[in-house]
Design a protein around this motif. Structure first.
Motif, PDB file in Angstrom:
ATOM      1  N   CYS A   6       7.486   6.007  -2.515  1.00 34.43           N
ATOM      2  CA  CYS A   6       8.333   4.807  -2.637  1.00 34.43           C
ATOM      3  C   CYS A   6       7.616   3.595  -3.212  1.00 34.43           C
ATOM      4  O   CYS A   6       8.240   2.568  -3.441  1.00 34.43           O
ATOM      5  N   LYS A   7       6.320   3.698  -3.404  1.00 35.60           N
ATOM      6  CA  LYS A   7       5.494   2.633  -4.001  1.00 35.60           C
ATOM      7  C   LYS A   7       5.208   1.455  -3.071  1.00 35.60           C
ATOM      8  O   LYS A   7       4.673   0.451  -3.506  1.00 35.60           O
ATOM      9  N   LYS A   8       5.556   1.558  -1.776  1.00 38.03           N
ATOM     10  CA  LYS A   8       5.181   0.519  -0.815  1.00 38.03           C
ATOM     11  C   LYS A   8       3.699   0.663  -0.495  1.00 38.03           C
ATOM     12  O   LYS A   8       3.064   1.664  -0.828  1.00 38.03           O
ATOM     13  N   GLN A   9       3.144  -0.325   0.194  1.00 37.30           N
ATOM     14  CA  GLN A   9       1.741  -0.270   0.596  1.00 37.30           C
ATOM     15  C   GLN A   9       1.525   0.910   1.550  1.00 37.30           C
ATOM     16  O   GLN A   9       2.291   1.100   2.489  1.00 37.30           O
ATOM     17  N   ALA A  10       0.496   1.720   1.311  1.00 33.80           N
ATOM     18  CA  ALA A  10       0.194   2.875   2.150  1.00 33.80           C
ATOM     19  C   ALA A  10      -0.278   2.424   3.526  1.00 33.80           C
ATOM     20  O   ALA A  10      -0.895   1.372   3.679  1.00 33.80           O
TER      21      ALA A  10
END
Length: 60
Positions: A6-10
């Motif tokens: 989803c490209k959010k912060q891991a």
């Protein structure tokens, strides 16, 4: 690092993903054969199959 789903912060707990949900989505893609790793010989395919069996037998 960004979650590949989803490209959010891991999140370190689910690295490289941001959540269990994204990790499960990725696993589902592998299970449905949306992803694949090309094999160039019969030996490559046998080695990959053995590694998969080994991974599934490890305790979590």
């Amino acid at each position: 690092m960004r979650c590949p789903t989803c490209k959010k912060q891991a999140d370190a707990k689910y690295r490289p993903f941001c959540s269990k949900r994204c990790a499960d989505v990725d696993l589902g893609r592998w299970m449905n054969e949306s992803y694949s790793v090309p094999a160039t010989s019969e030996d490559d395919m046998q080695e990959a199959a053995e590694a998969l069996v080994e991974q599934t037998q490890k305790p979590h």
